[in-house]
Design an enzyme around this catalytic site. Structure first.
Site, PDB file in Angstrom:
ATOM      1  N   SER A  29       0.804  -1.239   0.000  1.00 49.31           N
ATOM      2  CA  SER A  29       0.000   0.000   0.000  1.00 49.31           C
ATOM      3  C   SER A  29       0.828   1.276   0.000  1.00 49.31           C
ATOM      4  O   SER A  29       0.262   2.359  -0.181  1.00 49.31           O
ATOM      5  CB  SER A  29      -0.950   0.020   1.197  1.00 49.31           C
TER       6      SER A  29
ATOM      7  N   LYS B 172       0.429   3.428  -2.954  1.00 44.36           N
ATOM      8  CA  LYS B 172      -0.705   4.355  -3.094  1.00 44.36           C
ATOM      9  C   LYS B 172      -0.259   5.817  -2.989  1.00 44.36           C
ATOM     10  O   LYS B 172      -0.932   6.721  -3.487  1.00 44.36           O
ATOM     11  CB  LYS B 172      -1.755   4.054  -2.024  1.00 44.36           C
TER      12      LYS B 172
ATOM     13  N   TYR C 224      -4.777   3.679   8.151  1.00 43.62           N
ATOM     14  CA  TYR C 224      -6.161   3.185   8.249  1.00 43.62           C
ATOM     15  C   TYR C 224      -6.745   3.447   9.639  1.00 43.62           C
ATOM     16  O   TYR C 224      -6.621   4.563  10.139  1.00 43.62           O
ATOM     17  CB  TYR C 224      -6.218   1.686   7.881  1.00 43.62           C
TER      18      TYR C 224
HETATM   19  N1  GLN Z   1      -2.311  -5.261  -1.962  1.00 44.54           N
HETATM   20  C1  GLN Z   1      -2.895  -5.149  -0.639  1.00 44.54           C
HETATM   21  C2  GLN Z   1      -4.405  -5.135  -0.747  1.00 44.54           C
HETATM   22  O1  GLN Z   1      -4.914  -4.552  -1.648  1.00 44.54           O
HETATM   23  C3  GLN Z   1      -2.405  -3.889  -0.022  1.00 44.54           C
HETATM   24  C4  GLN Z   1      -2.988  -3.658   1.354  1.00 44.54           C
HETATM   25  C5  GLN Z   1      -2.054  -2.912   2.261  1.00 44.54           C
HETATM   26  O2  GLN Z   1      -0.851  -2.881   2.068  1.00 44.54           O
HETATM   27  N2  GLN Z   1      -2.601  -2.410   3.330  1.00 44.54           N
HETATM   28  O3  GLN Z   1      -5.097  -5.690   0.063  1.00 44.54           O
END
Ligand code: GLN
Length: 300
Positions: free
Chosen positions: A61, A64, A235
């Site tokens: 993530s 992102k 999160y």
């Molecule tokens: N590829 C993971 C997902 O989409 C990434 C989630 C994360 O790193 N929090 O669930």
């Protein structure tokens, strides 16, 4: 700084409670939970490291942050019509709010929001072209061309990511995906499967420091991305991270955390074991120790 990084790496090596390595992506479950790396990159390009700072890991993530930078660069404020800027208070892969709130994800760092950002920058291009552009951006930011996508990890996620398929189809049903869910998720799984080591990631994060010598995107977008990292980057653990570390950060389920020290440094920490919110357990502890030792915080 070398001394404190060494002390942190030594302390983390002897920690018994290391969290749990992600197992919903089978390829990630194979990573040794004993590994720990940390790297600090200064605006000058100087890096200070300790532990397994040159072992590559799956950034997941943290990708992102880079796609958001591309999305804001391309679409500007229009992006916010399709994705919000509020913390979700729910797990990164939660489906609940998306249905309740009409298909506009809370923020670009929960999975639903990141899938929308990927769809927006994919536009009418092939996923292959988008991924090439994303790699160009990340390599330029890091000043290192030796950054690649681990296709095995992408495939492993594609075969198991039932929640992401659900999110993408919900987005499509709510008219917030331009592309077919398969195309978007194909790109998304590959962006998450980018591998970097701590040195590369710390260097790649320098464009968020806000120093003139590391500028790559507009000052306004640097501020917005840092604000979102602070409020949404971990999160439903974002408030906790803000209190403990006091700096903008973005985690990934590969166990990496990118921390920005505005005006001063970019820090990458990696320890594969995760806490209950899916954020690196020891990575958070190490970030807290480093910030406290250096007096780094955006709050006082
Ligand atoms: N590829 C993971 C997902 O989409 C990434 C989630 C994360 O790193 N929090 O669930």
């Amino acid at each position: 700084m070398e001394v404190i990084l060494g002390e942190i790496a030594t302390a983390m090596a002897s920690e018994a409670d290391r969290g749990r390595v992600a197992d919903f992506i089978p390829e990630l479950a194979r990573v040794d939970p004993k590994l720990f790396g940390i790297a600090v990159a200064l605006p000058t390009g100087q890096t200070i490291t300790s532990g397994d700072a040159r072992v590559p890991f799956s950034i997941q993530s943290i990708s992102k942050v880079f796609t958001l930078a591309m999305g804001l660069g391309r679409l500007g404020d229009e992006l916010w019509m399709r994705v919000g800027r509020e913390p979700s208070g729910l797990a990164f892969n939660s489906i609940l709010q998306l249905e309740q709130e009409g298909g506009r994800p809370r923020n670009p760092f929960v999975n639903a929001g990141a899938i929308v950002v990927t769809d927006a920058i994919l536009a009418a291009n092939q996923p292959r072209e988008l991924l090439a552009e994303l790699l160009r951006f990340v390599r330029a930011a890091a000043g290192d061309d030796d950054i690649h996508i681990n296709k095995r990890v992408a495939k492993s996620e594609a075969n198991n990511a039932h929640r992401n398929w659900a999110l993408a189809h919900m987005l499509k049903a709510r008219n917030n995906l331009r592309n077919d869910p398969h195309r978007v998720l194909g790109a998304y799984f590959h962006q998450c499967a980018i591998e970097m080591n701590c040195v590369q990631l710390a260097c790649a994060g320098r464009f968020l420091i806000g120093a003139p010598e590391t500028a790559l995107i507009s000052v306004e977008n640097v501020r917005h991305i840092n604000a979102l990292m602070m409020t949404c980057g971990h999160y439903d653990g974002s408030g906790e991270f803000a209190c403990r570390v006091g700096l903008p950060g973005k985690s990934g389920v590969g166990g990496g955390i990118l921390v920005v020290v505005p005006g001063r440094a970019s820090v990458a920490i990696w320890s594969p074991g995760l806490n209950d919110q899916g954020n690196s357990a020891l990575g958070t502890t190490a970030a807290e120790r480093l910030a406290r030792h250096m007096g780094w915080t955006v709050f006082s």
